[in-house]
Write an enzyme that holds these catalytic residues in place. Structure first.
Site, PDB file in Angstrom:
ATOM      1  N   ASP A  22      45.469  43.808  45.248  1.00  0.00           N
ATOM      2  CA  ASP A  22      46.028  43.531  43.921  1.00  0.00           C
ATOM      3  C   ASP A  22      46.733  44.773  43.362  1.00  0.00           C
ATOM      4  OD1 ASP A  22      46.579  41.927  41.745  1.00  0.00           O
ATOM      5  OD2 ASP A  22      44.666  42.310  40.743  1.00  0.00           O
ATOM      6  N   HIS A  76      55.743  44.321  45.922  1.00  0.00           N
ATOM      7  CA  HIS A  76      55.259  43.508  47.054  1.00  0.00           C
ATOM      8  C   HIS A  76      55.730  44.122  48.383  1.00  0.00           C
ATOM      9  CE1 HIS A  76      53.580  40.636  44.371  1.00  0.00           C
ATOM     10  NE2 HIS A  76      54.722  40.148  43.947  1.00  0.00           N
ATOM     11  N   LEU A 107      40.656  44.142  66.870  1.00  0.00           N
ATOM     12  CA  LEU A 107      40.457  43.723  65.476  1.00  0.00           C
ATOM     13  C   LEU A 107      40.877  42.261  65.271  1.00  0.00           C
ATOM     14  CD1 LEU A 107      40.030  44.692  62.407  1.00  0.00           C
ATOM     15  CD2 LEU A 107      42.515  44.926  62.368  1.00  0.00           C
TER      16      LEU A 107
HETATM   17  C1  IPE Z   1      44.424  37.563  43.656  1.00  0.00           C
HETATM   18  O1  IPE Z   1      45.234  38.332  42.828  1.00  0.00           O
HETATM   19  C2  IPE Z   1      45.234  36.970  44.761  1.00  0.00           C
HETATM   20  C3  IPE Z   1      45.828  37.915  45.723  1.00  0.00           C
HETATM   21  C4  IPE Z   1      45.678  39.189  45.748  1.00  0.00           C
HETATM   22  C5  IPE Z   1      46.621  37.302  46.745  1.00  0.00           C
HETATM   23  P1  IPE Z   1      45.839  37.752  41.455  1.00  0.00           P
HETATM   24  O2  IPE Z   1      46.651  38.824  40.870  1.00  0.00           O
HETATM   25  O3  IPE Z   1      46.511  36.466  41.706  1.00  0.00           O
HETATM   26  O4  IPE Z   1      44.509  37.468  40.596  1.00  0.00           O
HETATM   27  P2  IPE Z   1      44.332  37.287  39.024  1.00  0.00           P
HETATM   28  O5  IPE Z   1      45.342  36.285  38.586  1.00  0.00           O
HETATM   29  O6  IPE Z   1      44.546  38.618  38.382  1.00  0.00           O
HETATM   30  O7  IPE Z   1      42.913  36.834  38.871  1.00  0.00           O
HETATM   31  C1  IPE Z   2      48.944  41.192  44.394  1.00  0.00           C
HETATM   32  O1  IPE Z   2      49.627  41.935  43.448  1.00  0.00           O
HETATM   33  C2  IPE Z   2      49.868  40.405  45.297  1.00  0.00           C
HETATM   34  C3  IPE Z   2      49.796  38.941  45.133  1.00  0.00           C
HETATM   35  C4  IPE Z   2      49.011  38.303  44.300  1.00  0.00           C
HETATM   36  C5  IPE Z   2      50.703  38.168  45.940  1.00  0.00           C
HETATM   37  P1  IPE Z   2      50.044  41.310  42.055  1.00  0.00           P
HETATM   38  O2  IPE Z   2      51.409  40.717  42.172  1.00  0.00           O
HETATM   39  O3  IPE Z   2      49.004  40.361  41.564  1.00  0.00           O
HETATM   40  O4  IPE Z   2      50.083  42.598  41.136  1.00  0.00           O
HETATM   41  P2  IPE Z   2      49.663  42.701  39.606  1.00  0.00           P
HETATM   42  O5  IPE Z   2      48.247  42.227  39.494  1.00  0.00           O
HETATM   43  O6  IPE Z   2      50.600  41.826  38.826  1.00  0.00           O
HETATM   44  O7  IPE Z   2      49.827  44.143  39.291  1.00  0.00           O
HETATM   45 MG    MG Z   3      47.376  40.582  40.362  1.00  0.00          MG
END
Ligand code: IPE
Ligand code: IPE
Ligand code: MG
Length: 261
Positions: free
Chosen positions: A31, A48, A142
């Protein structure tokens, strides 16, 4: 200095816990890509792309550390609700990353697996996922599991559905449905459950990741954003894990005496 190769391989890398205290299965919620980009006044999608680079570094670090299974949450069943352009960039990124990495993964003896519902993905991505899984199916290093269009509740529901189908077909009786039976139908049933869960970027929640499989997983949260997460951060998580006492419902005294004596 180790006297021979097997001793050298058995010895932990400097600064790492003893191999017996290392997690075998690590599951990560990657995240913070969006915030990483926003902090630099860049579009979220740049975050990303950086995050994809981190995946490569961490996969390599896991192989070097002898970790058996790495499960990465790449796209949740709820992430479809994001703005359409961001979802499209993510789909393209999955495909290009997979195409670009598959040879390297295969050469490194990594077995690639996907969990979730691929049917919602563009057909080119679905085809490539199937191809990548076939290509690496017999690899013995792995196991790299990518959770894509995955949700923990979906996983439990599909296990219940499959068990019900067995009941309808007369191969299973309702009274026989126990946690062990349900487990057989959940994703990753053939792998050991995650030992260590890591979530980057500060949020302390599971966000519908491996709900069934993480009943006894050790949870570790770090403020580091996923694009900045590096092997030293992985080592810090492993060191924290090594310091935990996993009791699985037993008392400390039982653990000290050796497993429920
Ligand atoms: C969880 O992250 C999903 C992934 C990392 C793929 P999110 O960014 O979607 O989670 P929330 O919305 O903060 O709970
Ligand atoms: C995680 O990073 C990647 C996915 C959920 C695909 P985020 O896109 O959720 O990043 P934040 O949480 O907005 O910083
Ligand atoms: Mg996120």
């Amino acid at each position: 200095m180790a006297a021979n190769l097997s001793e050298a391989l058995a010895a932990p890398a400097p600064g790492l816990p003893d191999r017996a205290l290392m997690p075998h299965h690590v599951a990560i919620v990657m995240d913070g890509n969006g915030r990483w980009a926003q902090q630099r006044a860049l579009p979220r999608t740049v975050g990303h792309r950086e995050g994809a680079k981190t995946v490569r570094r961490i996969v390599q670090a896991c192989t070097e550390r002898g970790i058996g299974v790495l499960t990465l949450f790449a796209f949740s069943s709820e992430n479809w609700r994001r703005p359409r352009p961001e979802v499209e960039v993510l789909m393209n990124l999955f495909l290009t990353t997979l195409r670009g990495e598959i040879r390297r993964l295969d050469n490194a003896n990594i077995q690639l697996r996907f969990i979730g519902e691929p049917a919602a993905f563009p057909s080119t991505l679905q085809d490539y996922i199937a191809k990548a899984q076939r290509r690496t199916a017999n690899n013995t290093g792995l196991t790299l599991v990518i959770a894509a269009n995955y949700g923990g509740r979906w996983d439990i529901a599909q296990a219940a559905r499959r068990a019900s189908e067995e009941v309808s077909a007369g191969r299973l009786r309702c009274e026989e449905i126990t946690p062990e039976i349900v487990h057989r139908y959940t994703c990753l049933a053939d792998l050991p459950e995650p030992d260590l869960f890591i979530r980057t970027a500060g949020e302390q929640r599971i966000s519908n990741f491996l709900l069934w499989q993480m009943a006894y997983t050790e949870l570790y949260f770090t403020d580091r954003l996923w694009p900045d997460f590096d092997p030293a951060d992985l080592d810090a998580a492993c060191a924290a894990f090594a310091g935990r006492e996993r009791r699985f419902g037993l008392t400390s005294e039982q653990i000290a005496r050796g497993r429920g004596a």
